[in-house]
Design a protein around this motif. Sequence first.
Motif, PDB file in Angstrom:
ATOM      1  N   GLN A  18       0.842  -1.214   0.000  1.00  0.00           N
ATOM      2  CA  GLN A  18       0.000   0.000   0.000  1.00  0.00           C
ATOM      3  C   GLN A  18       0.874   1.262   0.000  1.00  0.00           C
ATOM      4  N   VAL A  19       1.921   1.244   0.808  1.00  0.00           N
ATOM      5  CA  VAL A  19       2.817   2.405   0.889  1.00  0.00           C
ATOM      6  C   VAL A  19       3.522   2.602  -0.448  1.00  0.00           C
ATOM      7  N   ARG A  20       3.974   1.492  -1.046  1.00  0.00           N
ATOM      8  CA  ARG A  20       4.678   1.574  -2.330  1.00  0.00           C
ATOM      9  C   ARG A  20       3.774   2.185  -3.404  1.00  0.00           C
ATOM     10  N   ILE A  21       2.524   1.737  -3.424  1.00  0.00           N
ATOM     11  CA  ILE A  21       1.585   2.258  -4.423  1.00  0.00           C
ATOM     12  C   ILE A  21       1.248   3.724  -4.120  1.00  0.00           C
ATOM     13  N   ALA A  22       1.035   4.057  -2.848  1.00  0.00           N
ATOM     14  CA  ALA A  22       0.713   5.446  -2.483  1.00  0.00           C
ATOM     15  C   ALA A  22       1.857   6.378  -2.885  1.00  0.00           C
ATOM     16  N   GLU A  23       3.080   5.939  -2.698  1.00  0.00           N
ATOM     17  CA  GLU A  23       4.238   6.773  -3.065  1.00  0.00           C
ATOM     18  C   GLU A  23       4.301   6.975  -4.586  1.00  0.00           C
ATOM     19  N   ALA A  24       3.996   5.911  -5.327  1.00  0.00           N
ATOM     20  CA  ALA A  24       3.993   6.039  -6.793  1.00  0.00           C
ATOM     21  C   ALA A  24       2.916   7.022  -7.242  1.00  0.00           C
ATOM     22  N   LEU A  25       1.771   6.982  -6.581  1.00  0.00           N
ATOM     23  CA  LEU A  25       0.677   7.910  -6.928  1.00  0.00           C
ATOM     24  C   LEU A  25       1.063   9.345  -6.589  1.00  0.00           C
ATOM     25  N   GLU A  26       1.647   9.532  -5.423  1.00  0.00           N
ATOM     26  CA  GLU A  26       2.016  10.887  -4.992  1.00  0.00           C
ATOM     27  C   GLU A  26       3.095  11.481  -5.906  1.00  0.00           C
ATOM     28  N   ARG A  27       4.022  10.643  -6.359  1.00  0.00           N
ATOM     29  CA  ARG A  27       5.063  11.127  -7.281  1.00  0.00           C
ATOM     30  C   ARG A  27       4.463  11.627  -8.587  1.00  0.00           C
ATOM     31  N   ARG A  28       3.286  11.094  -8.912  1.00  0.00           N
ATOM     32  CA  ARG A  28       2.621  11.489 -10.160  1.00  0.00           C
ATOM     33  C   ARG A  28       1.478  12.456  -9.899  1.00  0.00           C
ATOM     34  N   ASP A  29       1.519  13.109  -8.747  1.00  0.00           N
ATOM     35  CA  ASP A  29       0.590  14.205  -8.415  1.00  0.00           C
ATOM     36  C   ASP A  29      -0.879  13.779  -8.342  1.00  0.00           C
ATOM     37  N   TYR A  30      -1.144  12.564  -7.956  1.00  0.00           N
ATOM     38  CA  TYR A  30      -2.531  12.196  -7.679  1.00  0.00           C
ATOM     39  C   TYR A  30      -2.939  12.914  -6.389  1.00  0.00           C
ATOM     40  N   ALA A  31      -4.133  13.481  -6.373  1.00  0.00           N
ATOM     41  CA  ALA A  31      -4.604  14.264  -5.231  1.00  0.00           C
ATOM     42  C   ALA A  31      -4.775  13.357  -4.006  1.00  0.00           C
ATOM     43  N   PRO A  32      -4.689  13.931  -2.801  1.00  0.00           N
ATOM     44  CA  PRO A  32      -4.882  13.116  -1.594  1.00  0.00           C
ATOM     45  C   PRO A  32      -6.195  12.323  -1.602  1.00  0.00           C
ATOM     46  N   ALA A  33      -7.253  12.922  -2.149  1.00  0.00           N
ATOM     47  CA  ALA A  33      -8.540  12.203  -2.193  1.00  0.00           C
ATOM     48  C   ALA A  33      -8.439  10.980  -3.101  1.00  0.00           C
ATOM     49  N   ALA A  34      -7.665  11.094  -4.182  1.00  0.00           N
ATOM     50  CA  ALA A  34      -7.488   9.961  -5.095  1.00  0.00           C
ATOM     51  C   ALA A  34      -6.664   8.868  -4.420  1.00  0.00           C
ATOM     52  N   VAL A  35      -5.632   9.280  -3.708  1.00  0.00           N
ATOM     53  CA  VAL A  35      -4.791   8.298  -3.005  1.00  0.00           C
ATOM     54  C   VAL A  35      -5.639   7.567  -1.956  1.00  0.00           C
ATOM     55  N   PHE A  36      -6.485   8.312  -1.254  1.00  0.00           N
ATOM     56  CA  PHE A  36      -7.388   7.708  -0.261  1.00  0.00           C
ATOM     57  C   PHE A  36      -8.295   6.682  -0.943  1.00  0.00           C
ATOM     58  N   ALA A  37      -8.896   7.086  -2.055  1.00  0.00           N
ATOM     59  CA  ALA A  37      -9.843   6.212  -2.761  1.00  0.00           C
ATOM     60  C   ALA A  37      -9.166   4.937  -3.242  1.00  0.00           C
ATOM     61  N   ILE A  38      -7.980   5.090  -3.802  1.00  0.00           N
ATOM     62  CA  ILE A  38      -7.276   3.927  -4.352  1.00  0.00           C
ATOM     63  C   ILE A  38      -6.802   3.015  -3.216  1.00  0.00           C
ATOM     64  N   ARG A  39      -6.304   3.626  -2.177  1.00  0.00           N
ATOM     65  CA  ARG A  39      -5.834   2.823  -1.045  1.00  0.00           C
ATOM     66  C   ARG A  39      -6.981   2.002  -0.441  1.00  0.00           C
ATOM     67  N   LEU A  40      -8.122   2.665  -0.260  1.00  0.00           N
ATOM     68  CA  LEU A  40      -9.279   1.963   0.304  1.00  0.00           C
ATOM     69  C   LEU A  40      -9.721   0.829  -0.626  1.00  0.00           C
ATOM     70  N   SER A  41      -9.728   1.104  -1.919  1.00  0.00           N
ATOM     71  CA  SER A  41     -10.170   0.083  -2.883  1.00  0.00           C
ATOM     72  C   SER A  41      -9.235  -1.117  -2.889  1.00  0.00           C
ATOM     73  N   ILE A  42      -7.932  -0.864  -2.826  1.00  0.00           N
ATOM     74  CA  ILE A  42      -6.981  -1.983  -2.796  1.00  0.00           C
ATOM     75  C   ILE A  42      -7.172  -2.788  -1.513  1.00  0.00           C
ATOM     76  N   GLU A  43      -7.348  -2.090  -0.408  1.00  0.00           N
ATOM     77  CA  GLU A  43      -7.560  -2.774   0.879  1.00  0.00           C
ATOM     78  C   GLU A  43      -8.785  -3.688   0.806  1.00  0.00           C
ATOM     79  N   GLU A  44      -9.868  -3.129   0.275  1.00  0.00           N
ATOM     80  CA  GLU A  44     -11.111  -3.908   0.195  1.00  0.00           C
ATOM     81  C   GLU A  44     -10.934  -5.098  -0.756  1.00  0.00           C
ATOM     82  N   ALA A  45     -10.278  -4.859  -1.890  1.00  0.00           N
ATOM     83  CA  ALA A  45     -10.111  -5.928  -2.881  1.00  0.00           C
ATOM     84  C   ALA A  45      -9.224  -7.046  -2.333  1.00  0.00           C
TER      85      ALA A  45
END
Lengths: 121, 146
Positions: free
Chosen positions: B29-56
């Motif tokens: 999760q941290v690795r993916i969040a860092e990749a998203l942040e490096r590409r300027d995904y907004a905090p809300a997007a990082v939250f959404a993706i993180r939650l979705s990965i967790e649920e999946a």
Amino acid sequence: MSTEASRIRVTDLQGVMRVEFVDRDILDEAAIRQISSELVRRVDAAASPLMLISFRGVEHLSSAALGALITVNSLAKKRGGQLRLSDIKPSILEVFVITKLNKLFHISDTAERALEGFGRK
Amino acid sequence: MTSSHNLADAADEGSVRLREDNAEIEQVQVRIAEALERRDYAPAAVFAIRLSIEEAVMNGFQHGNRADPNKMVEVRWSIDQARANFHILDEGEGFDPSAVPDPTLDENLEIPSGRGLMLIRAYMTDARYHDPGNHLEMSFRKPVAP
């Protein structure tokens, strides 16, 4: 009075159990099971349990945590009590709105507001 | 040495096979969040993706693998400036996603389970299971700046 519980802090606020979480992220299944059993035990031990769960400091919440809250809410109602939620940050509040659980739970902006009228049906 | 600009332009791709181990799941999760942040995904997007990965991932372990500790869940990702794609594969027999009851109906609101998939569908741009239902493909398209 605080408990020795590792995942939650519980304070007695004039007959209301105020619960706060130790963790920022409530995602881990084992932790959620532990939190759920602690909350259920406390609600089960009271005659008409009044419980306020504050989400201050919580950043992430999974659907498993929502399930635990539903279980506690049902039990509190069954025992003639109430569960209220407060201090939920907007991103997490959105999770409640998406799942329509904002219709099921009594949600207040702040703990102070949640305490108003607590215990009166 | 690759500049940070070039690094952010390149797609970040990866694949891991996970045991139901919180530290391992958190690490990816941290690795993916860092990749998203490096590409300027907004905090809300990082939250959404993180939650979705967790649920999946948790659906994969709990419902797909039926909590069998010998079975694993694989996460594959590809993240670029515009889109983040994920594949979550479990080792179970699959299921029919259309058979999952709608948890938002009044009569189902007090059922404590069954919300993971609906959160994924709400937060991700696209989410679909491949037959027989043990392979979830989901993606998030970064909103275009006005």
